[in-house]
Design a protein around this motif. Structure first.
Motif, short mmCIF file in Angstrom:
data_model
loop_
_atom_site.label_atom_id
_atom_site.label_comp_id
_atom_site.label_asym_id
_atom_site.label_seq_id
_atom_site.Cartn_x
_atom_site.Cartn_y
_atom_site.Cartn_z
N LYS A 229 108.85 49.66 45.68
CA LYS A 229 108.75 50.13 47.06
C LYS A 229 108.75 48.98 48.07
CE LYS A 229 106.25 54.26 45.59
NZ LYS A 229 104.94 54.93 45.49
N VAL A 230 108.54 47.76 47.59
CA VAL A 230 108.56 46.60 48.49
C VAL A 230 109.98 46.46 49.05
CG1 VAL A 230 108.29 44.11 48.66
CG2 VAL A 230 106.69 45.45 47.27
N GLY A 231 110.04 46.33 50.37
CA GLY A 231 111.33 46.25 51.05
C GLY A 231 111.80 47.59 51.59
N GLN A 232 111.16 48.69 51.17
CA GLN A 232 111.52 50.01 51.66
C GLN A 232 110.75 50.34 52.93
OE1 GLN A 232 111.07 53.05 48.68
NE2 GLN A 232 112.33 51.99 47.16
N THR A 233 111.27 51.28 53.70
CA THR A 233 110.55 51.83 54.85
C THR A 233 110.02 53.20 54.47
OG1 THR A 233 111.93 50.63 56.43
CG2 THR A 233 110.74 52.55 57.26
N VAL A 234 108.72 53.41 54.65
CA VAL A 234 108.09 54.67 54.28
C VAL A 234 107.51 55.34 55.52
CG1 VAL A 234 107.56 53.96 51.92
CG2 VAL A 234 105.91 53.47 53.72
N HIS A 235 107.54 56.67 55.50
CA HIS A 235 107.02 57.47 56.62
C HIS A 235 105.57 57.82 56.30
CE1 HIS A 235 107.53 59.81 60.23
NE2 HIS A 235 107.20 60.94 59.64
N VAL A 236 104.64 57.46 57.17
CA VAL A 236 103.22 57.60 56.85
C VAL A 236 102.46 58.32 57.95
CG1 VAL A 236 103.25 55.48 55.48
CG2 VAL A 236 102.53 55.39 57.87
N LEU A 237 101.36 58.91 57.55
CA LEU A 237 100.39 59.51 58.47
C LEU A 237 99.19 58.59 58.55
CD1 LEU A 237 99.24 61.92 60.15
CD2 LEU A 237 98.43 62.87 57.98
N CYS A 238 98.77 58.23 59.76
CA CYS A 238 97.63 57.34 59.94
C CYS A 238 96.33 58.13 59.85
CB CYS A 238 97.72 56.62 61.29
SG CYS A 238 96.34 55.48 61.59
N ASP A 239 95.40 57.65 59.00
CA ASP A 239 94.07 58.27 58.88
C ASP A 239 93.02 57.55 59.71
OD1 ASP A 239 94.66 60.39 57.19
OD2 ASP A 239 94.43 59.21 55.38
N GLY A 240 93.24 56.26 60.00
CA GLY A 240 92.24 55.51 60.74
C GLY A 240 92.35 54.03 60.40
N ILE A 241 91.28 53.30 60.70
CA ILE A 241 91.30 51.86 60.47
C ILE A 241 90.15 51.45 59.57
CG2 ILE A 241 89.87 51.33 62.50
CD1 ILE A 241 91.68 48.84 62.92
N ASP A 242 90.40 50.47 58.71
CA ASP A 242 89.35 49.87 57.89
C ASP A 242 88.73 48.75 58.71
OD1 ASP A 242 87.74 49.02 55.78
OD2 ASP A 242 89.28 47.70 55.00
N GLU A 243 87.51 48.95 59.18
CA GLU A 243 86.88 48.00 60.09
C GLU A 243 86.72 46.62 59.45
OE1 GLU A 243 86.41 48.52 63.13
OE2 GLU A 243 86.58 50.70 63.31
N GLU A 244 86.53 46.59 58.14
CA GLU A 244 86.30 45.31 57.47
C GLU A 244 87.56 44.45 57.44
OE1 GLU A 244 84.80 43.65 53.12
OE2 GLU A 244 84.25 45.67 53.77
N SER A 245 88.68 45.07 57.09
CA SER A 245 89.92 44.30 56.98
C SER A 245 90.74 44.30 58.25
CB SER A 245 90.78 44.87 55.83
OG SER A 245 91.25 46.17 56.17
N GLY A 246 90.50 45.28 59.11
CA GLY A 246 91.30 45.41 60.32
C GLY A 246 92.64 46.06 60.08
#
Length: 295
Positions: A229-246
């Motif tokens: 999957k590296v190099g591919q473009t994927v369609h995603v739904l955002c759930d939120g943010i991981d505050e620790e990693s940003g």
């Protein structure tokens, strides 16, 4: 969308604790989803011990099966994505797979537990299908949905009486299907189940070793699938943010919430939960993908 179970798998206590199957009225389900969409929900998951056997009776007496229900929900304006689990192979019809393929809002994600790759063990489990019938469903689903389809499953190792040869059938089955994700469980005897009273109970050490061997096979398959999957473009739904990693935590159509992996996205511009984005994948590990929003 339904409660209970009629299957009586020999290792499972659910039919005794939750009763027989009862399906909600289709109009009640549709009304609930419309209310959720009005509140801003973009994705819904249809749940049941065996959603494939859903049979809802409307107030006028007409019956709606699961494929018909999905098609009806697919028409709800403002809803972006529909998921369902868990499916039982014996009730997974080609009509359902056709509906999955034809309805654009239905996630092309089929969670279809097969539990064992040997017919004699499947019969002892009272699963109601053969390994060949399961493979026929998988091949049909892949033919209908192609590379968009993600297939996940569960297996049980060390079922009473499982021989080394039967376990080898399971390993070969995993290698043949190449599941996107797989849960492997060492058999555990549930009190008051048929299987708990069977002869041929297997030592825990043997069961654990078999589970480890299955996951070694699956880990190699997953690592390869993730790397592709590296190099591919994927369609995603955002759930939120991981505050620790940003990093923003997003999911593809093949990722069930709180079950499967994430697409972890770095972005200088804010991403918003409930919104969809195209992400260019630039790295992967065994469970997650990493990338940036495609320009």
């Amino acid at each position: 969308i339904m409660y209970g179970c009629n299957n009586f798998c020999t290792y499972c206590i659910v039919p005794y604790t939750r009763g027989r199957e009862r399906s909600r009225k289709p109009e009640d389900i549709v009304a609930e989803i419309k209310n959720l969409v009005n509140d801003g929900v973009r994705e819904v998951m249809l749940l049941g011990q065996n959603v494939n056997s859903y049979r809802g009776i409307s107030a006028d007496g007409t019956q709606t099966d699961f494929a018909d229900l999905i098609a009806r929900i697919n028409e709800i304006e403002g809803l972006a994505r529909i998921r369902f689990m868990t499916s039982h192979p014996k009730d997974c019809t080609k009509e359902l797979l056709d509906t999955m393929a034809e309805c654009p809002k239905v996630a092309k994600h089929l969670h279809l537990p097969f539990q064992c790759g040997n017919d004699r063990v499947l019969k002892a489990m009272n699963r109601g299908y053969t390994a060949g019938q399961y493979l026929e469903l998988v091949h049909y689903a892949k033919a209908k949905m192609g590379s968009a389809l993600s297939i996940t499953s569960d297996v049980i190792v060390g079922f009473p009486g499982e021989t080394e040869e039967q376990f080898e059938d399971l390993c070969n089955f995993v290698k043949e299907v190449k599941f996107d994700r797989l849960g492997c469980f060492a058999y555990s005897a549930e009190e008051n189940t048929v299987a708990a009273k069977m002869d041929g109970q297997i030592d825990q050490e043997v069961k654990d070793k078999r589970a480890e061997l299955v996951m070694q096979i699956q880990t190699g398959i997953m690592a390869q699938k993730q790397a592709e999957k590296v190099g591919q473009t994927v369609h995603v739904l955002c759930d939120g943010i991981d505050e620790e990693s940003g990093l923003y935590l997003c999911r593809t159509t093949g990722d069930a919430p709180e079950v499967d992996g994430n697409v972890c996205v770095s972005s200088e511009e804010p991403l918003y939960p409930g919104q969809f984005y195209d992400v260019l994948v630039d790295d992967s590990d065994l469970y997650d993908l990493y990338g940036t929003v495609a320009k």
